[in-house]
Design a protein around this motif. Structure first.
Motif, PDB file in Angstrom:
ATOM      1  N   UNK A  45       0.832  -1.210   0.000  1.00 17.75           N
ATOM      2  CA  UNK A  45       0.000   0.000   0.000  1.00 17.75           C
ATOM      3  C   UNK A  45       0.862   1.254   0.000  1.00 17.75           C
ATOM      4  N   UNK A  46       1.942   1.180   0.746  1.00 25.47           N
ATOM      5  CA  UNK A  46       2.853   2.322   0.905  1.00 25.47           C
ATOM      6  C   UNK A  46       4.148   2.045   0.152  1.00 25.47           C
ATOM      7  N   UNK A  47       4.889   3.084  -0.206  1.00 21.56           N
ATOM      8  CA  UNK A  47       6.193   2.868  -0.844  1.00 21.56           C
ATOM      9  C   UNK A  47       7.102   2.028   0.052  1.00 21.56           C
ATOM     10  N   UNK A  48       8.009   1.315  -0.589  1.00 21.22           N
ATOM     11  CA  UNK A  48       8.894   0.402   0.112  1.00 21.22           C
ATOM     12  C   UNK A  48      10.233   0.387  -0.619  1.00 21.22           C
ATOM     13  N   UNK A  49      11.319   0.129   0.108  1.00 22.92           N
ATOM     14  CA  UNK A  49      12.647   0.094  -0.500  1.00 22.92           C
ATOM     15  C   UNK A  49      13.072  -1.331  -0.807  1.00 22.92           C
ATOM     16  N   UNK A  50      13.667  -1.503  -1.977  1.00 22.27           N
ATOM     17  CA  UNK A  50      14.225  -2.785  -2.355  1.00 22.27           C
ATOM     18  C   UNK A  50      15.509  -3.021  -1.571  1.00 22.27           C
ATOM     19  N   UNK A  51      15.698  -4.237  -1.073  1.00 23.08           N
ATOM     20  CA  UNK A  51      16.886  -4.548  -0.287  1.00 23.08           C
ATOM     21  C   UNK A  51      17.750  -5.611  -0.967  1.00 23.08           C
ATOM     22  N   UNK A  52      17.178  -6.777  -1.231  1.00 25.56           N
ATOM     23  CA  UNK A  52      17.922  -7.843  -1.904  1.00 25.56           C
ATOM     24  C   UNK A  52      17.044  -8.540  -2.938  1.00 25.56           C
ATOM     25  N   UNK A  53      17.711  -9.162  -3.898  1.00 23.29           N
ATOM     26  CA  UNK A  53      17.043  -9.901  -4.961  1.00 23.29           C
ATOM     27  C   UNK A  53      17.789 -11.211  -5.154  1.00 23.29           C
ATOM     28  N   UNK A  54      17.035 -12.269  -5.388  1.00 22.50           N
ATOM     29  CA  UNK A  54      17.657 -13.545  -5.726  1.00 22.50           C
ATOM     30  C   UNK A  54      16.752 -14.267  -6.708  1.00 22.50           C
ATOM     31  N   UNK A  74      10.084   1.384  -4.395  1.00 27.04           N
ATOM     32  CA  UNK A  74       9.024   0.748  -5.179  1.00 27.04           C
ATOM     33  C   UNK A  74       7.693   1.305  -4.702  1.00 27.04           C
ATOM     34  N   UNK A  75       6.894   1.773  -5.647  1.00 28.96           N
ATOM     35  CA  UNK A  75       5.552   2.283  -5.357  1.00 28.96           C
ATOM     36  C   UNK A  75       4.527   1.188  -5.638  1.00 28.96           C
ATOM     37  N   UNK A  76       3.347   1.345  -5.112  1.00 28.17           N
ATOM     38  CA  UNK A  76       2.256   0.399  -5.357  1.00 28.17           C
ATOM     39  C   UNK A  76       2.040   0.258  -6.867  1.00 28.17           C
ATOM     40  N   UNK A  77       2.034  -0.985  -7.342  1.00 31.49           N
ATOM     41  CA  UNK A  77       1.794  -1.262  -8.759  1.00 31.49           C
ATOM     42  C   UNK A  77       3.033  -1.242  -9.632  1.00 31.49           C
ATOM     43  N   UNK A  78       4.172  -0.796  -9.108  1.00 27.62           N
ATOM     44  CA  UNK A  78       5.419  -0.778  -9.879  1.00 27.62           C
ATOM     45  C   UNK A  78       5.917  -2.199 -10.140  1.00 27.62           C
ATOM     46  N   UNK A  79       6.576  -2.383 -11.284  1.00 30.78           N
ATOM     47  CA  UNK A  79       7.291  -3.628 -11.552  1.00 30.78           C
ATOM     48  C   UNK A  79       8.603  -3.581 -10.781  1.00 30.78           C
ATOM     49  N   UNK A  99      12.213  -6.495   0.908  1.00 31.97           N
ATOM     50  CA  UNK A  99      11.950  -5.070   0.842  1.00 31.97           C
ATOM     51  C   UNK A  99      11.826  -4.507   2.254  1.00 31.97           C
ATOM     52  N   UNK A 100      12.276  -3.270   2.423  1.00 37.08           N
ATOM     53  CA  UNK A 100      12.267  -2.624   3.734  1.00 37.08           C
ATOM     54  C   UNK A 100      11.210  -1.523   3.729  1.00 37.08           C
ATOM     55  N   UNK A 101      10.336  -1.552   4.726  1.00 33.33           N
ATOM     56  CA  UNK A 101       9.302  -0.527   4.831  1.00 33.33           C
ATOM     57  C   UNK A 101       9.952   0.825   5.097  1.00 33.33           C
ATOM     58  N   UNK A 102       9.441   1.861   4.440  1.00 28.43           N
ATOM     59  CA  UNK A 102       9.979   3.208   4.578  1.00 28.43           C
ATOM     60  C   UNK A 102       9.822   3.684   6.020  1.00 28.43           C
TER      61      UNK A 102
END
Length: 128
Positions: A45-54, A74-79, A99-102
Protein backbone atom coordinates in the motif's frame (compact mmCIF):
# COMPACT_ATOMS: atom_id res chain seq x y z
CA UNK A 1 19.99 -46.22 23.06
CA UNK A 2 22.69 -43.55 23.49
CA UNK A 3 23.16 -43.39 19.71
CA UNK A 4 19.45 -42.87 19.22
CA UNK A 5 19.37 -40.02 21.76
CA UNK A 6 22.41 -38.39 20.13
CA UNK A 7 20.78 -38.63 16.70
CA UNK A 8 17.74 -36.88 18.10
CA UNK A 9 19.44 -34.23 20.24
CA UNK A 10 22.30 -33.08 18.02
CA UNK A 11 20.07 -31.60 15.26
CA UNK A 12 17.79 -29.98 17.82
CA UNK A 13 20.62 -28.40 19.79
CA UNK A 14 22.61 -27.25 16.78
CA UNK A 15 19.81 -25.66 14.77
CA UNK A 16 18.74 -22.05 15.01
CA UNK A 17 15.03 -22.73 14.86
CA UNK A 18 13.20 -22.80 18.14
CA UNK A 19 9.82 -22.01 19.67
CA UNK A 20 10.58 -18.29 20.06
CA UNK A 21 11.90 -17.76 16.53
CA UNK A 22 9.67 -15.89 14.12
CA UNK A 23 11.13 -17.49 11.02
CA UNK A 24 10.94 -15.97 7.56
CA UNK A 25 7.59 -15.96 5.85
CA UNK A 26 7.42 -15.21 2.16
CA UNK A 27 4.40 -13.33 0.96
CA UNK A 28 3.26 -13.99 -2.60
CA UNK A 29 4.40 -11.77 -5.44
CA UNK A 30 2.74 -11.77 -8.86
CA UNK A 31 4.45 -12.24 -12.25
CA UNK A 32 2.92 -11.19 -15.56
CA UNK A 33 3.91 -9.48 -18.81
CA UNK A 34 3.66 -5.71 -19.07
CA UNK A 35 4.90 -3.78 -22.12
CA UNK A 36 6.44 -6.99 -23.54
CA UNK A 37 8.58 -7.48 -20.41
CA UNK A 38 8.30 -9.69 -17.35
CA UNK A 39 6.76 -7.66 -14.53
CA UNK A 40 6.83 -8.80 -10.90
CA UNK A 41 4.61 -6.86 -8.50
CA UNK A 42 4.08 -7.14 -4.77
CA UNK A 43 0.92 -6.30 -2.80
CA UNK A 44 1.95 -3.11 -0.98
CA UNK A 45 0.00 0.00 0.00
CA UNK A 46 2.85 2.32 0.91
CA UNK A 47 6.19 2.87 -0.84
CA UNK A 48 8.89 0.40 0.11
CA UNK A 49 12.65 0.09 -0.50
CA UNK A 50 14.23 -2.79 -2.36
CA UNK A 51 16.89 -4.55 -0.29
CA UNK A 52 17.92 -7.84 -1.90
CA UNK A 53 17.04 -9.90 -4.96
CA UNK A 54 17.66 -13.54 -5.73
CA UNK A 55 16.59 -15.42 -8.86
CA UNK A 56 17.17 -19.08 -9.59
CA UNK A 57 16.19 -21.23 -12.55
CA UNK A 58 15.86 -24.95 -13.12
CA UNK A 59 18.59 -24.58 -15.77
CA UNK A 60 21.06 -23.64 -12.97
CA UNK A 61 20.88 -19.95 -13.86
CA UNK A 62 21.09 -17.67 -10.86
CA UNK A 63 21.32 -14.01 -9.92
CA UNK A 64 21.83 -12.28 -6.58
CA UNK A 65 22.07 -8.61 -5.76
CA UNK A 66 22.16 -6.59 -2.58
CA UNK A 67 20.89 -3.08 -3.28
CA UNK A 68 22.36 -0.02 -1.59
CA UNK A 69 20.13 1.01 1.33
CA UNK A 70 17.29 3.34 0.36
CA UNK A 71 18.42 3.56 -3.27
CA UNK A 72 15.52 1.82 -5.07
CA UNK A 73 12.02 2.77 -3.98
CA UNK A 74 9.02 0.75 -5.18
CA UNK A 75 5.55 2.28 -5.36
CA UNK A 76 2.26 0.40 -5.36
CA UNK A 77 1.79 -1.26 -8.76
CA UNK A 78 5.42 -0.78 -9.88
CA UNK A 79 7.29 -3.63 -11.55
CA UNK A 80 10.20 -4.74 -9.39
CA UNK A 81 13.54 -4.44 -11.18
CA UNK A 82 15.08 -7.56 -12.68
CA UNK A 83 18.41 -5.90 -13.58
CA UNK A 84 18.25 -7.23 -17.18
CA UNK A 85 18.29 -10.88 -16.08
CA UNK A 86 17.55 -13.05 -19.13
CA UNK A 87 14.51 -15.26 -18.51
CA UNK A 88 14.21 -18.18 -20.94
CA UNK A 89 11.19 -20.19 -21.99
CA UNK A 90 10.42 -23.58 -20.43
CA UNK A 91 12.61 -22.94 -17.39
CA UNK A 92 11.12 -22.96 -13.89
CA UNK A 93 12.11 -19.81 -12.02
CA UNK A 94 11.80 -18.78 -8.41
CA UNK A 95 12.32 -15.12 -7.55
CA UNK A 96 12.86 -13.80 -4.04
CA UNK A 97 12.73 -10.14 -3.05
CA UNK A 98 13.28 -8.56 0.35
CA UNK A 99 11.95 -5.07 0.84
CA UNK A 100 12.27 -2.62 3.73
CA UNK A 101 9.30 -0.53 4.83
CA UNK A 102 9.98 3.21 4.58
CA UNK A 103 10.85 4.81 7.92
CA UNK A 104 11.38 1.45 9.67
CA UNK A 105 13.75 -1.47 9.70
CA UNK A 106 10.90 -3.94 9.02
CA UNK A 107 11.79 -6.33 6.23
CA UNK A 108 9.15 -8.08 4.15
CA UNK A 109 9.95 -11.09 2.00
CA UNK A 110 8.19 -11.91 -1.25
CA UNK A 111 8.54 -14.82 -3.66
CA UNK A 112 7.03 -15.99 -6.91
CA UNK A 113 7.54 -19.12 -8.99
CA UNK A 114 6.76 -19.39 -12.69
CA UNK A 115 7.86 -20.52 -16.13
CA UNK A 116 7.48 -18.72 -19.44
CA UNK A 117 5.87 -19.85 -22.67
CA UNK A 118 5.98 -17.11 -25.26
CA UNK A 119 4.61 -14.08 -23.49
CA UNK A 120 2.59 -16.13 -21.04
CA UNK A 121 3.59 -16.56 -17.43
CA UNK A 122 2.68 -19.98 -16.06
CA UNK A 123 2.56 -19.70 -12.27
CA UNK A 124 4.08 -22.37 -10.05
CA UNK A 125 2.29 -22.51 -6.74
CA UNK A 126 4.09 -22.69 -3.40
CA UNK A 127 7.33 -20.94 -4.35
CA UNK A 128 9.29 -20.88 -1.11
Amino acid sequence: MKKFIMLLLVPLLSSCVGPGDKGIFNEPAHATFRDNQLCVTVPIREPIYLSTIQFSGSDDSAFRKVVSPHSVMVQKGDCLPNFDFKFNENVNYTLYYSLIEVGTQNIKYYSVGFSLTGQHVLPRPNAK
